[in-house]
Motif scaffolding. Structure first.
Motif, PDB file in Angstrom:
ATOM      1  N   ASP A 284       1.036  -1.398  -0.017  1.00 58.87           N
ATOM      2  CA  ASP A 284      -0.213   0.147  -0.449  1.00 58.87           C
ATOM      3  C   ASP A 284       1.290   1.406  -0.032  1.00 58.87           C
ATOM      4  O   ASP A 284       0.144   2.916   0.148  1.00 58.87           O
ATOM      5  CB  ASP A 284      -0.586   0.082   1.157  1.00 58.87           C
ATOM      6  N   ALA A 285       1.860   1.273   0.278  1.00 59.56           N
ATOM      7  CA  ALA A 285       2.730   2.354   0.012  1.00 59.56           C
ATOM      8  C   ALA A 285       3.128   3.656  -1.098  1.00 59.56           C
ATOM      9  O   ALA A 285       2.649   4.506  -1.119  1.00 59.56           O
ATOM     10  CB  ALA A 285       4.165   2.614   0.466  1.00 59.56           C
ATOM     11  N   ILE A 286       2.994   2.815  -1.883  1.00 59.92           N
ATOM     12  CA  ILE A 286       2.866   3.275  -3.387  1.00 59.92           C
ATOM     13  C   ILE A 286       1.343   3.359  -3.674  1.00 59.92           C
ATOM     14  O   ILE A 286       1.300   5.015  -3.898  1.00 59.92           O
ATOM     15  CB  ILE A 286       3.376   2.401  -4.818  1.00 59.92           C
ATOM     16  N   GLY A 287       0.290   2.862  -3.423  1.00 57.44           N
ATOM     17  CA  GLY A 287      -1.334   3.629  -3.069  1.00 57.44           C
ATOM     18  C   GLY A 287      -1.584   4.272  -2.898  1.00 57.44           C
ATOM     19  O   GLY A 287      -2.188   5.329  -2.648  1.00 57.44           O
ATOM     20  N   PHE A 288      -0.865   4.444  -1.364  1.00 52.69           N
ATOM     21  CA  PHE A 288      -1.377   5.778  -0.632  1.00 52.69           C
ATOM     22  C   PHE A 288      -0.424   7.126  -0.908  1.00 52.69           C
ATOM     23  O   PHE A 288      -0.926   8.542  -0.025  1.00 52.69           O
ATOM     24  CB  PHE A 288      -0.898   4.921   1.014  1.00 52.69           C
TER      25      PHE A 288
ATOM     26  N   ALA B 142       2.410  -3.032  -5.406  1.00 50.28           N
ATOM     27  CA  ALA B 142       1.909  -1.929  -6.894  1.00 50.28           C
ATOM     28  C   ALA B 142       0.076  -1.903  -6.856  1.00 50.28           C
ATOM     29  O   ALA B 142      -0.936  -1.226  -6.977  1.00 50.28           O
ATOM     30  CB  ALA B 142       1.212  -2.197  -8.384  1.00 50.28           C
ATOM     31  N   ALA B 143      -0.248  -1.696  -5.142  1.00 51.68           N
ATOM     32  CA  ALA B 143      -1.679  -1.476  -4.677  1.00 51.68           C
ATOM     33  C   ALA B 143      -2.489  -2.227  -5.770  1.00 51.68           C
ATOM     34  O   ALA B 143      -2.412  -3.561  -5.344  1.00 51.68           O
ATOM     35  CB  ALA B 143      -2.020  -0.297  -4.749  1.00 51.68           C
ATOM     36  N   HIS B 144      -3.738  -1.966  -6.293  1.00 57.73           N
ATOM     37  CA  HIS B 144      -4.678  -3.280  -6.437  1.00 57.73           C
ATOM     38  C   HIS B 144      -5.384  -2.909  -7.775  1.00 57.73           C
ATOM     39  O   HIS B 144      -5.562  -0.808  -8.130  1.00 57.73           O
ATOM     40  CB  HIS B 144      -5.595  -4.164  -5.924  1.00 57.73           C
TER      41      HIS B 144
ATOM     42  N   ARG C 131       0.602   5.646 -11.663  1.00 59.57           N
ATOM     43  CA  ARG C 131       1.389   4.399 -11.082  1.00 59.57           C
ATOM     44  C   ARG C 131       2.009   3.516 -11.127  1.00 59.57           C
ATOM     45  O   ARG C 131       3.555   3.733 -10.703  1.00 59.57           O
ATOM     46  CB  ARG C 131       0.676   3.229  -9.820  1.00 59.57           C
ATOM     47  N   ALA C 132       2.467   3.557 -12.769  1.00 61.80           N
ATOM     48  CA  ALA C 132       3.857   3.237 -13.210  1.00 61.80           C
ATOM     49  C   ALA C 132       4.681   4.100 -12.741  1.00 61.80           C
ATOM     50  O   ALA C 132       5.998   3.974 -12.584  1.00 61.80           O
ATOM     51  CB  ALA C 132       3.285   3.046 -14.869  1.00 61.80           C
ATOM     52  N   ARG C 133       4.895   5.307 -12.703  1.00 64.46           N
ATOM     53  CA  ARG C 133       5.591   6.578 -12.434  1.00 64.46           C
ATOM     54  C   ARG C 133       6.179   6.165 -11.397  1.00 64.46           C
ATOM     55  O   ARG C 133       7.815   6.417 -11.479  1.00 64.46           O
ATOM     56  CB  ARG C 133       5.528   7.693 -13.172  1.00 64.46           C
TER      57      ARG C 133
ATOM     58  N   LEU D 258       3.638  -3.105 -16.476  1.00 66.52           N
ATOM     59  CA  LEU D 258       4.895  -3.759 -17.165  1.00 66.52           C
ATOM     60  C   LEU D 258       4.783  -3.004 -18.578  1.00 66.52           C
ATOM     61  O   LEU D 258       6.208  -2.387 -18.473  1.00 66.52           O
ATOM     62  CB  LEU D 258       4.566  -5.193 -16.609  1.00 66.52           C
ATOM     63  N   ARG D 259       3.613  -2.531 -19.145  1.00 67.40           N
ATOM     64  CA  ARG D 259       3.754  -2.213 -20.599  1.00 67.40           C
ATOM     65  C   ARG D 259       4.775  -0.681 -20.340  1.00 67.40           C
ATOM     66  O   ARG D 259       5.212  -0.534 -20.600  1.00 67.40           O
ATOM     67  CB  ARG D 259       2.042  -2.315 -21.394  1.00 67.40           C
ATOM     68  N   GLU D 260       3.949  -0.100 -19.198  1.00 70.08           N
ATOM     69  CA  GLU D 260       3.530   1.633 -19.279  1.00 70.08           C
ATOM     70  C   GLU D 260       5.234   1.638 -18.681  1.00 70.08           C
ATOM     71  O   GLU D 260       5.869   2.619 -19.178  1.00 70.08           O
ATOM     72  CB  GLU D 260       2.905   2.003 -17.939  1.00 70.08           C
TER      73      GLU D 260
END
Length: 326
Positions: free
Chosen positions: A148-152, A186-188, A197-199, A233-235
């Motif tokens: 959740d660290a990236i999600g937040f 990467a959260a959900h 999020r990819a960045r 992953l594509r991004e």
């Protein structure tokens, strides 16, 4: 979302196991050596000291599945965490299986929600992660980094945005150097918006590890999570970050359709697909990261975050007459 905070598990592991030396990490860019990586063939470690296993035969359907050991600073401080990790990974080595761990101690963790906490600052976090890395060295584990660290990231209730990305990057690098397959969380797919999020993952060092994890402690169906992960992953590949893979937490995503907004011990949740490394293209496999039967917080009949509850386990097992409480 809730971490696993079973103090007795780690203490029993730490007290009952002798430490053993293990082979050092193979060179990551040597294909012939990579093919011999034991993680590709030996299966995931089922620890008989995990919480469900302590509840007796009624919860054998949970206990018999491989689950991750969660590491948080509240239960495993700096002067203990390396020994706890060595004991756990040594136990996995004795079983000939691959250990799974979760690092969950970033400052301002869970941003004031049920699993809030973490270390008090960046230097303390880096030092603590260094001890985790010392404990895993040579054991070739899977490590999920900071659910959740990236999600937040960017939420008003989280105070450490820019530092958070730097700390994640440092953790991924340190744990990868110690020989782990590191999956940065990467959260959900239901945690929106996620256009950047990819960045954020790139800035947080995802390219230094194995890849990403998704759906940790959540309920999104596997097909949707795979679509989500593949899109990320594509991004990332378009941004020059190549060769990444992903895992999906399926511990509680067996319900046909999740209910948006009802994510704290939901009554409709069910066990999902069994944990298994699959190595299907970029998809490394399904994991049980969250421990089924452990609470997300004091909602829907659950106790405090991370505590075992018979009622919650019975619901996940789809029992018609679940127990009266915890």
């Amino acid at each position: 979302m809730a971490s696993s905070r079973s103090r007795c598990v780690a203490l029993l592991v730490a007290a009952g196991l002798a430490l053993t030396g293990l082979p050092t990490q193979a060179t990551a860019d040597a294909p012939a050596v990579a093919e011999r990586d034991p993680r590709r063939t030996q299966g995931l470690f089922v620890d008989p000291l995990m919480p469900a296993a302590q509840q007796g035969p009624a919860y054998a359907d949970i206990a018999k599945r491989a689950q991750a050991l969660w590491l948080s600073n509240e239960y495993y401080p700096r002067d203990q965490v390396a020994d706890v990790v060595r004991a756990y990974t040594s136990r996995a080595a004795q079983a000939g299986k691959t250990p799974m761990l979760v690092v969950y101690a970033i400052p301002d963790r869970d941003c004031g929600l049920h699993s809030s906490g973490g270390l008090p600052g960046g230097d303390a976090y880096k030092d603590w992660v260094a001890q985790v890395a010392a404990g895993i060295r040579g054991s070739k584990p899977l490590v999920v980094v900071e659910p959740d660290a990236i999600g937040f990231y960017g939420h008003d209730e989280c105070a450490n945005g820019r530092q958070r990305l730097k700390l994640l990057r440092a953790a991924v690098r340190r744990l990868d150097n110690a020989g782990a397959w590191v999956y940065l969380d990467a959260a959900h797919s239901g945690w929106t918006p996620y256009a950047d999020r990819a960045r954020l993952l790139r800035r947080a060092g995802v390219g230094l590890g194995r890849g990403i994890s998704t759906n940790v402690a959540n309920y999104r169906r596997l097909a949707k999570e795979k679509t989500y992960a593949e899109a990320l992953l594509r991004e990332l590949r378009r941004d020059g970050v190549t060769g990444l893979r992903y895992v999906v937490d399926t511990s509680r995503n067996g319900a046909r359709k999740p209910v948006d907004g009802d994510v704290t011990n939901p009554t409709w949740a069910r066990l999902g697909k069994a944990p298994r490394l699959r190595f299907d293209g970029r998809f490394d496999g399904t994991l049980w990261v969250k421990h089924p039967g452990e609470s997300d917080g004091p909602v829907n009949g659950g106790p405090s975050s991370g505590q075992w509850c018979d009622l919650l386990a019975d619901r996940l097992l789809g029992r018609a007459d679940p127990g009266p409480g915890c």
